[in-house]
Scaffold this motif. Structure first.
Motif, PDB file in Angstrom:
ATOM      1  N   LEU A 298       1.056  -1.280   0.087  1.00  0.00           N
ATOM      2  CA  LEU A 298      -0.028  -0.093  -0.020  1.00  0.00           C
ATOM      3  C   LEU A 298       0.733   1.348  -0.121  1.00  0.00           C
TER       4      LEU A 298
ATOM      5  N   ASP B  77      11.345   3.433   4.989  1.00  0.00           N
ATOM      6  CA  ASP B  77      11.142   1.816   5.116  1.00  0.00           C
ATOM      7  C   ASP B  77      12.419   0.910   5.492  1.00  0.00           C
TER       8      ASP B  77
ATOM      9  N   CYS C 115      14.702   3.287   7.275  1.00  0.00           N
ATOM     10  CA  CYS C 115      14.305   3.745   8.438  1.00  0.00           C
ATOM     11  C   CYS C 115      13.203   2.795   9.054  1.00  0.00           C
ATOM     12  N   ASP C 116      13.705   2.170  10.301  1.00  0.00           N
ATOM     13  CA  ASP C 116      12.796   1.178  11.155  1.00  0.00           C
ATOM     14  C   ASP C 116      12.045   2.086  12.040  1.00  0.00           C
ATOM     15  N   VAL C 117      10.668   2.072  11.801  1.00  0.00           N
ATOM     16  CA  VAL C 117       9.709   3.066  12.654  1.00  0.00           C
ATOM     17  C   VAL C 117       9.895   2.635  14.052  1.00  0.00           C
TER      18      VAL C 117
ATOM     19  N   ASN D  92       1.957   4.610   7.447  1.00  0.00           N
ATOM     20  CA  ASN D  92       1.589   3.374   6.792  1.00  0.00           C
ATOM     21  C   ASN D  92       2.290   1.918   7.338  1.00  0.00           C
TER      22      ASN D  92
ATOM     23  N   ALA E 188      -5.041   2.469   8.872  1.00  0.00           N
ATOM     24  CA  ALA E 188      -5.691   1.344   9.888  1.00  0.00           C
ATOM     25  C   ALA E 188      -6.106   0.200   9.224  1.00  0.00           C
TER      26      ALA E 188
ATOM     27  N   TYR F  84      -3.668  -8.025  16.001  1.00  0.00           N
ATOM     28  CA  TYR F  84      -3.808  -6.951  14.976  1.00  0.00           C
ATOM     29  C   TYR F  84      -5.134  -6.007  15.074  1.00  0.00           C
TER      30      TYR F  84
ATOM     31  N   LYS G 259      -5.228  -1.867  15.303  1.00  0.00           N
ATOM     32  CA  LYS G 259      -6.048  -0.961  14.496  1.00  0.00           C
ATOM     33  C   LYS G 259      -6.982  -0.058  15.096  1.00  0.00           C
TER      34      LYS G 259
ATOM     35  N   GLY H 249     -10.537  -3.042   3.450  1.00  0.00           N
ATOM     36  CA  GLY H 249     -10.684  -4.548   3.776  1.00  0.00           C
ATOM     37  C   GLY H 249      -9.419  -5.243   3.271  1.00  0.00           C
TER      38      GLY H 249
ATOM     39  N   VAL I 201      -6.276  -6.280   1.139  1.00  0.00           N
ATOM     40  CA  VAL I 201      -5.674  -5.805  -0.293  1.00  0.00           C
ATOM     41  C   VAL I 201      -4.676  -6.812  -0.631  1.00  0.00           C
TER      42      VAL I 201
ATOM     43  N   THR J 265      -1.375  -7.637  -1.141  1.00  0.00           N
ATOM     44  CA  THR J 265       0.099  -7.375  -0.857  1.00  0.00           C
ATOM     45  C   THR J 265       0.323  -8.583  -0.230  1.00  0.00           C
TER      46      THR J 265
HETATM   47  N1  LIG Z   1      -2.894  -6.167   3.049  1.00  0.00           N
HETATM   48  C1  LIG Z   1      -4.234  -6.140   3.531  1.00  0.00           C
HETATM   49  O1  LIG Z   1      -4.965  -6.678   3.249  1.00  0.00           O
HETATM   50  C2  LIG Z   1      -4.385  -4.761   4.624  1.00  0.00           C
HETATM   51  C3  LIG Z   1      -3.241  -4.129   5.126  1.00  0.00           C
HETATM   52  N2  LIG Z   1      -3.711  -2.921   5.891  1.00  0.00           N
HETATM   53  C4  LIG Z   1      -2.433  -2.029   6.556  1.00  0.00           C
HETATM   54  O2  LIG Z   1      -1.863  -1.580   5.435  1.00  0.00           O
HETATM   55  C5  LIG Z   1      -0.569  -1.126   5.933  1.00  0.00           C
HETATM   56  C6  LIG Z   1       0.339  -1.594   4.796  1.00  0.00           C
HETATM   57  O3  LIG Z   1       0.311  -2.968   4.689  1.00  0.00           O
HETATM   58  P1  LIG Z   1       0.736  -3.580   3.309  1.00  0.00           P
HETATM   59  O4  LIG Z   1       1.038  -2.849   2.026  1.00  0.00           O
HETATM   60  O5  LIG Z   1      -0.400  -4.762   3.112  1.00  0.00           O
HETATM   61  O6  LIG Z   1       1.881  -4.552   3.741  1.00  0.00           O
HETATM   62  P2  LIG Z   1       3.312  -4.915   3.036  1.00  0.00           P
HETATM   63  O7  LIG Z   1       3.831  -5.997   3.923  1.00  0.00           O
HETATM   64  O8  LIG Z   1       3.063  -5.312   1.893  1.00  0.00           O
HETATM   65  O9  LIG Z   1       4.161  -3.514   3.260  1.00  0.00           O
HETATM   66  C7  LIG Z   1       4.413  -3.096   4.389  1.00  0.00           C
HETATM   67  C8  LIG Z   1       5.698  -2.310   4.107  1.00  0.00           C
HETATM   68  O10 LIG Z   1       5.991  -1.834   5.445  1.00  0.00           O
HETATM   69  C9  LIG Z   1       7.507  -2.087   5.790  1.00  0.00           C
HETATM   70  N3  LIG Z   1       7.369  -2.229   7.273  1.00  0.00           N
HETATM   71  C10 LIG Z   1       7.332  -3.211   8.058  1.00  0.00           C
HETATM   72  N4  LIG Z   1       7.898  -3.105   9.155  1.00  0.00           N
HETATM   73  C11 LIG Z   1       8.593  -1.759   9.107  1.00  0.00           C
HETATM   74  C12 LIG Z   1       9.129  -1.028  10.035  1.00  0.00           C
HETATM   75  N5  LIG Z   1       9.453  -1.564  11.422  1.00  0.00           N
HETATM   76  N6  LIG Z   1       9.785   0.170   9.672  1.00  0.00           N
HETATM   77  C13 LIG Z   1       9.394   0.736   8.670  1.00  0.00           C
HETATM   78  N7  LIG Z   1       9.006  -0.092   7.396  1.00  0.00           N
HETATM   79  C14 LIG Z   1       8.438  -1.345   7.757  1.00  0.00           C
HETATM   80  C15 LIG Z   1       7.952  -3.173   4.926  1.00  0.00           C
HETATM   81  O11 LIG Z   1       9.207  -3.383   4.653  1.00  0.00           O
HETATM   82  C16 LIG Z   1       6.871  -3.077   3.765  1.00  0.00           C
HETATM   83  O12 LIG Z   1       7.662  -2.188   2.896  1.00  0.00           O
HETATM   84  C17 LIG Z   1      -0.199  -1.955   7.340  1.00  0.00           C
HETATM   85  O13 LIG Z   1      -0.498  -0.747   8.264  1.00  0.00           O
HETATM   86  C18 LIG Z   1      -1.453  -2.872   7.308  1.00  0.00           C
HETATM   87  O14 LIG Z   1      -1.798  -3.320   8.627  1.00  0.00           O
HETATM   88  C19 LIG Z   1      -5.004  -2.811   6.153  1.00  0.00           C
HETATM   89  C20 LIG Z   1      -5.798  -3.379   5.734  1.00  0.00           C
HETATM   90  C21 LIG Z   1      -5.600  -4.355   4.732  1.00  0.00           C
END
Ligand SMILES: NC(=O)C1=CN([C@@H]2O[C@H](COP(=O)(O)OP(=O)(O)OC[C@H]3O[C@@H](n4cnc5c(N)ncnc54)[C@H](O)[C@@H]3O)[C@@H](O)[C@H]2O)C=CC1
Ligand SMILES: CCCCCC(=O)/C=C/C=C\C/C=C\C/C=C\CCCC(=O)O
Length: 257
Positions: free
Chosen positions: A17, A36, A63-65, A91, A137, A151, A155, A184, A186, A188
């Motif tokens: 996302l 990231d 960057c680790d958040v 995000n 969220a 989780y 959220k 909902g 996504v 990824t």
């Molecule tokens: N994929 C889904 O179905 C859904 C995702 N979300 C939320 O969307 C957001 C993004 O998730 P996605 O893109 O699906 O996941 P993803 O796993 O595809 O991408 C997450 C990104 O965050 C980075 N990341 C993880 N831990 C980190 C840290 N400590 N510091 C910096 N970067 C970090 C990862 O390296 C990655 O590039 C999350 O907050 C997730 O909870 C919300 C609803 C649905």
């Protein structure tokens, strides 16, 4: 809010996302700082963006958040390079019921910390330009997800924090809007890996798949288009935007006082 010349910071920008949010912000004229923890994915994405948009519009910081020191350094360098911060997209997030403390740490504690550190640059009371903060969220921030209690809790925490910060900002004059994005499922890596990340609730994997069948799966592009509305529409403040494949809606919360 027109995005031409605005400066955005996106956490978890390398993949999923965050990657799509970065693209839509750039397409609408913003400059974007990508944060990231995944250095390889971040550098590859930056290289691709430099080819498409030129090297002046983006830069990537590993960057680790979870690290206060790394966030402080990234925000300082952002301000030095681009002159301020107008948009923050909190995000970065994980789903791991086995490593539930880490899920709380990244999804909630780090999101609060990044927000507070960014306010030092964005808050009009501190000499900032104001702007907007969008927190990713989930639908799981509004409705419990049976296989993912921690989780779900993180959220719900993000939604509550966003709404309270919106009120604090309005009451104090920060000049910053706060909104929560609640998609909902996504398509990824996080979504693909769900069955491996349920920990003690792995017996509920089939129930989770039934929910996926019911809610269907969004593309990152669909979610990014809704995200853009929360960034640009100045009337949206303290909102939780539900994004599902059959449409979007703003959550109606009870008003008690
Ligand atoms: N994929 C889904 O179905 C859904 C995702 N979300 C939320 O969307 C957001 C993004 O998730 P996605 O893109 O699906 O996941 P993803 O796993 O595809 O991408 C997450 C990104 O965050 C980075 N990341 C993880 N831990 C980190 C840290 N400590 N510091 C910096 N970067 C970090 C990862 O390296 C990655 O590039 C999350 O907050 C997730 O909870 C919300 C609803 C649905
Ligand atoms: C399984 C992990 C999913 C992680 C990604 C994410 O955040 C996606 C959430 C998407 C929607 C699911 C959230 C809540 C729905 C749960 C139950 C709804 C039941 C009520 C009903 O109307 O049937």
């Amino acid at each position: 809010m027109a995005l031409i010349g605005k400066v955005a910071v996106v956490t978890g920008a390398a993949m999923g996302l965050g990657n799509a949010m970065t693209r839509i912000l750039l397409q609408n004229g913003a400059k974007v700082v990508l944060l990231d923890v995944n250095n390889t994915a971040g550098e590859n994405f930056q290289e691709a963006l430099h080819k498409e948009y030129g090297s002046e519009k983006t830069f990537f910081f590993k960057c680790d958040v979870e690290s206060e020191q790394q966030i402080k350094a990234a925000l300082k360098k952002t301000t030095e390079a681009f002159g301020g911060i107008d948009i923050l997209c909190n995000n970065a997030g994980i789903l791991n019921e086995g490593e539930w403390e880490k899920t709380v740490s990244i999804n909630m504690v780090a999101l609060f910390r990044v927000t507070y550190l960014a306010l030092e640059y964005m808050n009009k009371l501190n000499g900032g330009r104001g702007g907007v903060i969008v927190n990713t969220a989930s639908m799981a921030g509004l409705i419990p997800l049976l296989s993912c209690p921690v989780y779900t809790a993180t959220k719900h925490g993000v939604v509550g924090f966003t709404r309270a910060m919106s009120l604090a900002s309005k009451a104090s004059g920060y000049g910053i809007r706060f909104n929560a994005l609640c998609p909902g499922f996504v398509q990824t890596d996080l979504f693909i890996n769900i069955p491996k990340r349920l920990g003690q609730f792995s017996n509920l994997a089939d129930e989770t798949l039934k929910l996926v069948d019911k809610f269907k799966v969004l593309t990152v592009t669909q979610v990014a288009e809704s995200f853009l509305e929360l960034v640009t529409d100045e009337t949206k403040d303290g909102e939780a935007l539900i994004v599902l494949p059959d449409g979007t809606s703003y959550m109606e919360f009870p008003v008690l006082c």
